[in-house]
Design a protein around this motif. Structure first.
Motif, PDB file in Angstrom:
ATOM      1  N   GLY A  15       0.834  -1.198   0.000  1.00 58.73           N
ATOM      2  CA  GLY A  15       0.000   0.000   0.000  1.00 58.73           C
ATOM      3  C   GLY A  15       0.870   1.249   0.000  1.00 58.73           C
ATOM      4  N   CYS A  32     -11.150  -3.076  -3.840  1.00 64.11           N
ATOM      5  CA  CYS A  32     -12.402  -3.376  -4.527  1.00 64.11           C
ATOM      6  C   CYS A  32     -12.969  -4.685  -3.996  1.00 64.11           C
ATOM      7  N   HIS A  69     -15.986  -0.166  -4.218  1.00 63.53           N
ATOM      8  CA  HIS A  69     -14.607   0.200  -4.535  1.00 63.53           C
ATOM      9  C   HIS A  69     -14.185   1.233  -3.483  1.00 63.53           C
ATOM     10  N   GLN A 102      -9.854  -7.235  -4.616  1.00 63.67           N
ATOM     11  CA  GLN A 102      -8.804  -6.846  -5.561  1.00 63.67           C
ATOM     12  C   GLN A 102      -8.288  -5.465  -5.167  1.00 63.67           C
ATOM     13  N   TYR A 103      -6.983  -5.232  -5.361  1.00 63.24           N
ATOM     14  CA  TYR A 103      -6.384  -3.947  -5.016  1.00 63.24           C
ATOM     15  C   TYR A 103      -5.841  -3.261  -6.267  1.00 63.24           C
ATOM     16  N   SER A 104      -6.102  -1.970  -6.422  1.00 63.61           N
ATOM     17  CA  SER A 104      -5.603  -1.212  -7.570  1.00 63.61           C
ATOM     18  C   SER A 104      -5.061   0.137  -7.112  1.00 63.61           C
ATOM     19  N   MET A 106      -3.862   4.019  -8.823  1.00 68.90           N
ATOM     20  CA  MET A 106      -3.625   4.967  -9.901  1.00 68.90           C
ATOM     21  C   MET A 106      -2.677   6.031  -9.366  1.00 68.90           C
ATOM     22  N   ASP A 107      -1.536   6.155 -10.008  1.00 68.27           N
ATOM     23  CA  ASP A 107      -0.543   7.132  -9.565  1.00 68.27           C
ATOM     24  C   ASP A 107      -0.469   8.265 -10.587  1.00 68.27           C
ATOM     25  N   LEU A 115      -1.017   2.770 -13.761  1.00 65.36           N
ATOM     26  CA  LEU A 115      -1.975   1.893 -13.090  1.00 65.36           C
ATOM     27  C   LEU A 115      -1.303   0.587 -12.700  1.00 65.36           C
ATOM     28  N   MET A 116      -1.760   0.003 -11.590  1.00 63.97           N
ATOM     29  CA  MET A 116      -1.356  -1.361 -11.273  1.00 63.97           C
ATOM     30  C   MET A 116      -2.493  -2.019 -10.511  1.00 63.97           C
ATOM     31  N   THR A 117      -2.604  -3.349 -10.634  1.00 60.73           N
ATOM     32  CA  THR A 117      -3.664  -4.066  -9.927  1.00 60.73           C
ATOM     33  C   THR A 117      -3.226  -5.481  -9.638  1.00 60.73           C
ATOM     34  N   THR A 118      -3.826  -6.089  -8.609  1.00 59.57           N
ATOM     35  CA  THR A 118      -3.633  -7.506  -8.310  1.00 59.57           C
ATOM     36  C   THR A 118      -4.787  -7.973  -7.427  1.00 59.57           C
ATOM     37  N   MET A 119      -5.116  -9.249  -7.552  1.00 62.02           N
ATOM     38  CA  MET A 119      -5.997  -9.817  -6.553  1.00 62.02           C
ATOM     39  C   MET A 119      -5.290  -9.756  -5.205  1.00 62.02           C
ATOM     40  N   ALA A 120      -6.026  -9.478  -4.145  1.00 65.10           N
ATOM     41  CA  ALA A 120      -5.472  -9.588  -2.809  1.00 65.10           C
ATOM     42  C   ALA A 120      -5.186 -11.065  -2.508  1.00 65.10           C
TER      43      ALA A 120
ATOM     44  N   MET B 119       0.938 -10.384  -6.693  1.00 66.76           N
ATOM     45  CA  MET B 119       1.311 -11.197  -5.544  1.00 66.76           C
ATOM     46  C   MET B 119       2.433 -12.141  -5.986  1.00 66.76           C
TER      47      MET B 119
ATOM     48  N   GLU D  50     -22.334  -0.550  -7.398  1.00 69.53           N
ATOM     49  CA  GLU D  50     -22.379   0.004  -6.045  1.00 69.53           C
ATOM     50  C   GLU D  50     -23.775   0.492  -5.681  1.00 69.53           C
ATOM     51  N   MET D 116      -3.049  -2.325 -16.844  1.00 73.69           N
ATOM     52  CA  MET D 116      -3.004  -3.157 -15.652  1.00 73.69           C
ATOM     53  C   MET D 116      -3.634  -4.497 -15.997  1.00 73.69           C
ATOM     54  N   THR D 118      -4.548  -8.722 -14.194  1.00 70.11           N
ATOM     55  CA  THR D 118      -4.482  -9.718 -13.130  1.00 70.11           C
ATOM     56  C   THR D 118      -5.281 -10.940 -13.558  1.00 70.11           C
TER      57      THR D 118
END
Lengths: 123, 123, 123, 123
Positions: A15, A32, A69, A102-104, A106-107, A115-120, B119, D50, D116, D118
């Motif tokens: 994080g 999310c 989200h 899921q975690y994403s 935006m920078d 952007l980056m994302t992955t399942m938790a 991950m 949502e 992105m 996953t």
């Protein structure tokens, strides 16, 4: 669809809430959550740090057959505290019934977003 | 929370430490470790390459209920060696107690940053 | 370290080899294989498409305690064929011994690069 | 290759179809399905939101030994409805036989694209 879909505990080690933003959007992270079941899920988030004690008390409800989200830059805990900026942290997401997480990120620190994302990680 | 959360061995096949940086941040990779348990975890990292023998001896402690975002560009092993730049490599992360591991890369070789995350793969 | 680490079959549904590149690097994808065991692994890659039969015969060796970052834009099969550009495809990665597989893409179609990565899906 | 490869239900919590595009490509998301088996797979997609009820009736066939990269911006359900723009949503992907599912997003809201990806979460 039964209540056994997904998991009740999910972890996200990476994080980071950037201190700067530019472009059309603020830099932000989102947890999310998807709750495909027929009953509402109570979500509780705990934050872990490198140099201080963990912070708890962040609560969100994800209604039945809905998604949430959760914008980490807008989240406040019971003590009115938000996620610290510019500091490495990690997250534990707990739910009273199985959900999918899921975690994403935006920078927009620089002009063009990344952007980056992955399942938790479920336990 | 018991000690069985997570895993003791994690793999990350796609490591790369860019030789160039620009913009506001240096290009870097991070192995993000979360230790939600009540005892400290001793982390050991081994690097694998395409054309040379593996490198070991990279050690980090992730304290109890803390996270460590291990910057690969700042890590040194017991022999004082760092991660080679501009070379494809892979990582094995070992811990003496169960942790959760995520890998992220920020590439600023060009003017605007790019991000990616996943991950790690637990065994 | 025994020979049971990882998996012998991995899937990657989202393959795409961009037809255009700009900036400092060519657009490319990589299948990153890690073989932490003491014996070499023979890797075989099969490509699946939306509108034509699958292509097989792409072979790579990942030596013992080594990684191979297989550049999809440089890979040729036994018939001398490469990965088609500008077409959606998917990948199956088979190994004669357990390995770990991650997929990454760098897109430089536009001036600034974009990155994405994920662990492949093991069976 | 038998019919037990992969899974019949996959979840993707973080869906978002940007309202704006620029550069060479439209902003878009794709659900990438791989069906390595010898029989066709019937895919059914449900969207969760949502603030409103879920939407169902999005159907796609992924033929035997083929991939389908389902563009969410082009998908219509049986009622002729498409994916709403600018709204957070989540996806459930169901198949009548085991497949593998990956989710990717290309965001071109700003001049330079961001990517992105996953693996979806299998049940």
């Amino acid at each position: 669809m039964n209540g056994t879909t997904g998991s009740k505990v999910w972890y996200i080690p990476d994080g980071y809430y950037p201190s700067f933003s530019s472009g059309k959007f603020p830099s932000h992270e989102a947890i999310c959550v998807l709750n495909p079941a027929a009953e509402d899920a109570s979500i509780s988030i705990t934050l872990y740090f490198e140099d201080r004690d963990k912070m708890a008390g962040f609560s969100v409800v994800c209604p039945a057959e809905r998604t949430r989200h959760i914008r980490m830059d807008q989240l406040k805990n019971a003590a009115g505290e938000g996620v610290p900026q510019g500091v490495a942290y990690a997250m534990m997401v707990e739910s009273d019934r199985p959900v999918i997480v899921q975690y994403s990120r935006m920078d927009t620190t620089q002009a063009e977003m990344a952007l980056m994302t992955t399942m938790a990680y479920p336990v």
